[in-house]
Design an enzyme around this catalytic site. Structure first.
Site, PDB file in Angstrom:
ATOM      1  N   TRP A 288      21.574  -8.872 -26.031  1.00 44.82           N
ATOM      2  CA  TRP A 288      20.917  -8.566 -24.755  1.00 44.82           C
ATOM      3  C   TRP A 288      19.400  -8.580 -24.925  1.00 44.82           C
ATOM      4  O   TRP A 288      18.651  -8.954 -24.041  1.00 44.82           O
ATOM      5  CB  TRP A 288      21.395  -7.205 -24.261  1.00 44.82           C
ATOM      6  N   HIS A 289      18.972  -8.155 -26.124  1.00 43.32           N
ATOM      7  CA  HIS A 289      17.532  -8.082 -26.394  1.00 43.32           C
ATOM      8  C   HIS A 289      16.929  -9.453 -26.633  1.00 43.32           C
ATOM      9  O   HIS A 289      15.753  -9.662 -26.322  1.00 43.32           O
ATOM     10  CB  HIS A 289      17.257  -7.181 -27.598  1.00 43.32           C
ATOM     11  N   GLY A 290      17.668 -10.351 -27.215  1.00 45.08           N
ATOM     12  CA  GLY A 290      17.107 -11.669 -27.471  1.00 45.08           C
ATOM     13  C   GLY A 290      18.073 -12.567 -28.193  1.00 45.08           C
ATOM     14  O   GLY A 290      19.118 -12.137 -28.671  1.00 45.08           O
TER      15      GLY A 290
ATOM     16  N   PHE B 200      12.617  -8.656 -22.537  1.00 51.12           N
ATOM     17  CA  PHE B 200      14.053  -8.767 -22.802  1.00 51.12           C
ATOM     18  C   PHE B 200      14.839  -9.061 -21.522  1.00 51.12           C
ATOM     19  O   PHE B 200      14.372  -8.917 -20.439  1.00 51.12           O
ATOM     20  CB  PHE B 200      14.569  -7.476 -23.428  1.00 51.12           C
TER      21      PHE B 200
END
Lengths: 391, 334
Positions: A253-255, A391
């Site tokens: 989800w962050h990257g 993000f």
């Protein structure tokens, strides 16, 4: 907002709105409708996040999850969807949280939409604290940590370790600061949403940490991914697997880079081990748990921060084998840890925001003046962008 | 009105008030003490000396000794005080920010020590230099409409900040001001910027270092922004316009202007095209003011690097500038 930002927002709002209406209209087909809603939502998120060269629309990770959560709640029968497309759009595109969250729940939003109670004092308190966290603490720590992580190979163990702790605090204050500002603005508008952080660096276990860090994301993952996967009801092995899968998704989800996936799996492993190893509840073990947990959390931040594998390997080696610290450094470190432990009992789980915002108005005015002056004088010249906006 | 609204208004008012007080009490004294350009403006505004001559130029001028020049003039029965107002990276476009102040301080003469880089096309107007030197002088900088036309919008935004922007700009010096005061009190170790306040003390550099010719030649071939050679064409640019305007502005106010081309390292000079040299000389001639060319007066061993003078070069150049002033000011005195 660019045309791409608007397009993505409209797509998520439209697909979730019409999906919700269809699920109510055709309850027998709600499974397939939900599947389609989730497919399109996740698909567009994945396309923007993982296809290179496509700029990431602002806030996409947040409003996509908000929309999906809403649709899943409608599917589960927990919530009746609003028939007003305007109200639905206001929820998806709720301005205070659009840049960096927190991820709102539809029931929290719609439950207050028509009976809002603006609380200016609490709102301004939240905003002021957020401003100090972001512009005084986070941005000044960034001045120290960023140059080290840009060219870490030039630095030794002492600098890498200090930069890692600085980054961990920077990240908390940057993200937490933004969330406080967002929640403060929402409070002024009359919405009271739950806090997104609850003193995460006082957590005494990985499980406790994820009850305190980015609570809106961790609870979303728990309710909409972990539990549907079976949670802890499908046997021990499946529970551990579910933890790792959920945290891997959290990392992604962050990257899209490998370090985020590794970070997610790392925390999945920590939660898994936490499940197997429970320390006794005595004070000594509580302190030991806090120190071990925070060491592991900050080690995880190193993985989170350094995306280049060769630089990460170097940094990990320097972090795990500390050298270059003087007696003064060690003494200072002991004093800091002792202060944190002493303060912990006094402040943990206290609602400091409520205490500050309900204090006498004259004291509150003095505090607000001091806060604004500190932000004005101590914030650095060039402000770093909000980390979690990326993000 | 609800108490909380009053509290917010009171808080905003008090914050603004404290910000102004702290700026005036803490930051402004620091800027007055520690910043070269602030000191330069203070000097222009406060100097009562009726017999002064300014030497203007960039860091190459830094090595020229005003005390020796004054003594040489005195030996020739000319009584003038010489002030070396060098400023690193100086160009006419930079210097025009000070022009009104220079004129108001009523020098008898201004000697502008220039070189090829002074009038190169101003595709690089150093924001770092402006931001650290001139932004907090914007309430004292006077620009007429022509001077303003030489700057783009963002450059003007730096040199002409409104009071609110200026207050917010100055806040960046709060921590440096505190650090400087703590260092002054001996409580911490910190290096304090040294700002000149007199400009007529001995300047000659003591450096005996001689530039490595091969290294200088490599630099010349790289044609970096900060080095020679430059390419000057016959067209106008803002530095040429600024120099032209400076000469006319000062002359119109009864201030004698003398132009001197400073010595150029022969290794660098060999890379300057005849086309550039011709356009440079044509521009100088068009200014119609006394001009002296010291370009080829030094050899390679009189430079400590690609363009800065060492001790030998400084003594030589100081002597030549002194002779020029005897010739020019002797005419004035007569």
């Amino acid at each position: 907002m660019s045309p791409l930002d608007v397009m993505s927002l409209v797509l998520v709002a439209a697909i979730t709105y019409f999906g919700n209406q269809l699920m109510i209209g055709c309850p027998k087909r709600r499974g397939i409708i939900l599947f389609f809603v989730v497919l399109v939502s996740v698909g567009q998120l994945a396309m923007f996040k993982y296809v290179s060269g496509v700029p990431l629309p602002i806030g996409i990770s947040y409003y996509t999850f908000m929309g999906m959560g809403y649709s899943i709640d409608v599917y589960r029968g927990k919530l009746q969807p609003t028939s007003s497309p305007i109200e639905h759009a206001v929820f998806i595109a709720f301005l205070p949280v659009i840049v960096s969250g927190p991820i709102l729940r539809a029931k929290d939003f719609f439950g207050q939409l028509h009976n809002r109670v603006p609380d200016l004092q609490r709102g301004i308190t939240l905003i002021s604290i957020g401003l100090i966290m972001k512009f005084v603490i986070a941005d000044n720590l960034a001045l120290f940590a960023d140059p080290i992580f840009t060219t870490p190979l030039k630095f030794g163990s002492r600098e890498i370790i200090l930069a890692t702790f600085a980054f961990g605090i920077q990240l908390y204050c940057d993200f937490g600061g933004y969330c406080n500002i967002a929640l403060g603005v929402a409070q002024i508008l009359g919405f009271k949403f739950p806090a997104n952080f609850n003193m995460p660096y006082l957590a005494s276990s990985p499980q406790d940490f994820w009850h305190r860090w980015n609570i809106s994301l961790s609870s979303w993952l728990r309710d909409y991914l972990y539990i549907p996967l079976g949670g802890n009801r499908k046997g021990e092995l499946r529970t551990h697997l579910n933890l790792i899968i959920v945290m891997a998704v959290c990392g992604l989800w962050h990257g899209s880079t490998l370090n985020f996936l590794v970070w997610g799996v790392y925390h999945g492993a920590l939660l898994s081990v936490n499940r197997l190893v429970r320390l006794p509840g005595s004070r000594v073990f509580s302190i030991a748990g806090l120190l071990i947990t925070q060491y592991l959390v900050f080690l995880g931040w190193l993985i989170f921060r350094v995306r280049d594998p060769s630089k990460l390997a170097y940094c990990l080696e320097k972090f795990l084998v500390p050298t270059g610290f003087s007696i003064t450094d060690i003494a200072l470190g002991v004093v800091v840890i002792a202060a944190i432990l002493l303060a912990r009992d006094a402040i943990i789980d206290r609602d400091l925001i409520r205490e500050i915002s309900t204090t006498k108005i004259s004291y509150w005015t003095i505090c607000l003046t001091a806060a604004l002056l500190i932000v004005y004088l101590i914030s650095p010249v060039k402000y770093a962008p909000f980390i979690y906006a990326g993000f | 009105m609800r108490p909380v609204y009053l509290a917010v208004i009171a808080s905003l008012f008090c914050t603004t008030l404290f910000a102004v007080i702290i700026t005036q009490a803490v930051i402004d004294p620091y800027l007055e003490d520690d910043f070269t350009t602030v000191n330069m403006f203070n000097f222009y505004e406060n100097s009562k000396d009726q017999n002064k001559i300014y030497l203007l130029g960039d860091s190459i001028l830094a090595a020229v000794d005003p005390v020796s020049i004054k003594k040489h003039l005195a030996d020739n029965n000319l009584s003038y005080n010489i002030y070396n107002m060098h400023s690193g990276g100086d160009t006419p476009k930079h210097r025009i920010v000070e022009l009104a102040k220079i004129a108001e301080s009523k020098p008898v003469a201004v000697v502008y020590c220039i070189e090829y880089r002074s009038i190169k096309p101003d595709d690089r107007f150093d924001p770092l230099k402006l931001e650290t030197d001139w932004a907090f002088l914007s309430d004292r900088i006077k620009l007429d409409s022509y001077m303003k036309s030489l700057f783009n919008a963002s450059e003007l935004g730096i040199v002409q900040k409104d009071p609110v922007s200026l207050l917010i700009y100055k806040k960046r010096f709060f921590l440096p001001a505190i650090t400087a005061r703590l260092a002054q009190a001996g409580l911490i170790n910190a290096t304090k910027p040294i700002a000149e306040t007199t400009y007529n003390h001995e300047h000659t550099t003591s450096s005996t270092k001689v530039a490595d010719a091969a290294a200088v030649h490599r630099l010349a071939l790289r044609q970096e922004d900060f080095t020679l050679p430059v390419w000057i064409d016959e067209g106008d640019n803002n530095n040429k316009r600024a120099l032209n305007y400076m000469v006319r502005y000062l002359r119109d106010r009864g201030i004698k202007v003398i132009l001197i081309t400073m010595p150029v390292n022969p290794v660098m000079l060999s890379e300057v095209s005849n086309y550039t040299k011709k356009n440079y000389i044509d521009m100088i001639k068009a200014l119609e003011c006394p001009y002296y060319d010291l370009e080829t007066t030094l050899n390679e061993r009189e430079f400590m690097d690609h363009n800065h003078l060492n001790h030998a070069g400084a003594v030589n150049t100081t002597s030549r500038i002194a002779d020029i002033l005897v010739r020019e000011m002797g005419n004035v005195s007569a």
